[in-house]
Design a protein around this motif. Sequence first.
Motif, PDB file in Angstrom:
ATOM      1  N   LEU A   1      27.251  63.365  21.715  1.00  0.00           N
ATOM      2  CA  LEU A   1      26.633  64.590  22.268  1.00  0.00           C
ATOM      3  C   LEU A   1      27.657  65.416  23.056  1.00  0.00           C
ATOM      4  N   LEU A   2      28.530  64.739  23.792  1.00  0.00           N
ATOM      5  CA  LEU A   2      29.546  65.478  24.561  1.00  0.00           C
ATOM      6  C   LEU A   2      30.500  66.203  23.617  1.00  0.00           C
ATOM      7  N   ARG A   3      30.888  65.502  22.536  1.00  0.00           N
ATOM      8  CA  ARG A   3      31.867  66.079  21.604  1.00  0.00           C
ATOM      9  C   ARG A   3      31.279  67.190  20.755  1.00  0.00           C
ATOM     10  N   ARG A   4      30.099  66.907  20.178  1.00  0.00           N
ATOM     11  CA  ARG A   4      29.584  67.812  19.149  1.00  0.00           C
ATOM     12  C   ARG A   4      28.601  68.844  19.692  1.00  0.00           C
ATOM     13  N   ALA A   5      28.098  68.617  20.895  1.00  0.00           N
ATOM     14  CA  ALA A   5      27.146  69.582  21.475  1.00  0.00           C
ATOM     15  C   ALA A   5      27.556  69.863  22.920  1.00  0.00           C
ATOM     16  N   PRO A   6      28.752  70.463  23.100  1.00  0.00           N
ATOM     17  CA  PRO A   6      29.295  70.589  24.454  1.00  0.00           C
ATOM     18  C   PRO A   6      28.494  71.545  25.362  1.00  0.00           C
ATOM     19  N   ALA A   7      27.577  72.327  24.753  1.00  0.00           N
ATOM     20  CA  ALA A   7      26.787  73.230  25.601  1.00  0.00           C
ATOM     21  C   ALA A   7      25.315  72.805  25.631  1.00  0.00           C
ATOM     22  N   LEU A   8      25.064  71.556  25.262  1.00  0.00           N
ATOM     23  CA  LEU A   8      23.678  71.053  25.217  1.00  0.00           C
ATOM     24  C   LEU A   8      22.942  71.346  26.526  1.00  0.00           C
ATOM     25  N   ARG A   9      21.717  71.877  26.390  1.00  0.00           N
ATOM     26  CA  ARG A   9      20.931  72.125  27.617  1.00  0.00           C
ATOM     27  C   ARG A   9      19.438  71.963  27.305  1.00  0.00           C
TER      28      ARG A   9
END
Length: 406
Positions: free
Chosen positions: A374-382
């Motif tokens: 999630l950190l790598r592929r969705a760095p703007a996850l909210r």
Amino acid sequence: MAARSDLAFDPWDPEFVADPYPVYAALRARGRVHHYEPTNQWLVPHHADVSALLRDRRLGRTYRHRFTHEEFGRTPPPPEHEPFHTLNDHGMLDLEPPDHTRIRRLVSKAFTPRTVRRLEPYVRRLADELVCRLVEAGGGDLLTDVAEPLPVAVIAQMLGIPEADRGLLRPWSADICGMYELNPSEETAARAVRASVEFSAYLRELIAERRKEPGEDLISGLIAAYDEGERLTEQELVSTCVLLLNAGHEATVNATVNGWWALFRHPAQLAALRADHSLVPTAVEELLRYDTPLQLFERWVLDDIEIDGTVIPRGAEIAMLFGSANHDPAVFAEPERLDLTRRDNPHISFSAGIHYCIGAPLARVELAASMTALLRRAPALRPAAEPERKPNFVIRGLKGLPVVVA
Ligand code: HEM
């Protein structure tokens, strides 16, 4: 519903469930042990006491190896609940030595650090695939899209549950786990009984198939151990599989979404994690501590014990408050602060003593894999909305966690 107590501890109150930690602080300040009328249990909130009691052989997860229900002053469960109890009582989590030792020894071979290390690339690849799909969709529900399918697939794969049947596992597990809440209702019990009957029948059939045609999976391995040394009865085999399948995903699912919800509420900590992925291992431990996925575990008092001058007699039940132990300032500096760099972190989320979580190394790999992906592929996850909390107290989780990726 049970009568409320003068303690602010109230597992049926949604406000308490939303944030039990202030009440725990009050309980710890008030003393080391508290009788709680609504469940007739002794609540233990301090880390040192929980930690010692988990290792104390005067307590047990069952009393049936030493006493009948009558000798122990307890009424047997109603006969219509029998299928749930037969299933539950033959799994290692609800056994004590020597049966516990015998079964745990057989199962633990599948969960050695080496075996888990071998699984790691598969777990990472799966986490990556799930997160990629979430990203392609622009977002979704972190619970159903990532948190749930990852550990379900891993444990199902280990046991050799055919892919087509994996959808059955979550509902059965949810219905059975309802019984681990405090004072479950008749409706909850009826659901658990139905799920126990269906799940057992399903596994008996699968075991029969594997007996005819063994594979590389853990069920085949346990059957071989059974056939060779008769060290597992058929019921123990079924109960062990159910325990592994349920315990193998239930808490990991909740730890994932509880963890991410905590991260979203601490943007500075999340930013630090996004800037430095080497924090993942300490972040996983801190999130397991900060919002403890399994809040309470029970033990029967098999021989009188004394806590802070209070004698707790044989036949009584202790409820150890893991969430409280994990926020005890005697052990954790600034326990209410989420600190993803925390190094001195002897949290109790995986328990201690002979029932220490056999799947802890696997859970850690799974939690780190989904977090890293999630950190790598969705760095703007909210979050896309405030998540709804499940009403359960013991098994702490969210109903879902809607997210967007940009
Ligand atoms: C974040 C995830 C997890 C958490 C927080 C967790 C927590 C726990 C806790 C607290 C216990 C002991 C309860 C007690 O002392 O009464 C336990 C036992 C157990 N857990 Fe886990 N668990 C997790 C994941 C897993 C996984 C992935 C597996 C995989 C198989 C697993 C399998 C088991 C089993 C078989 C036991 C019974 C051990 C025994 O009685 O000797 N758990 N777990």
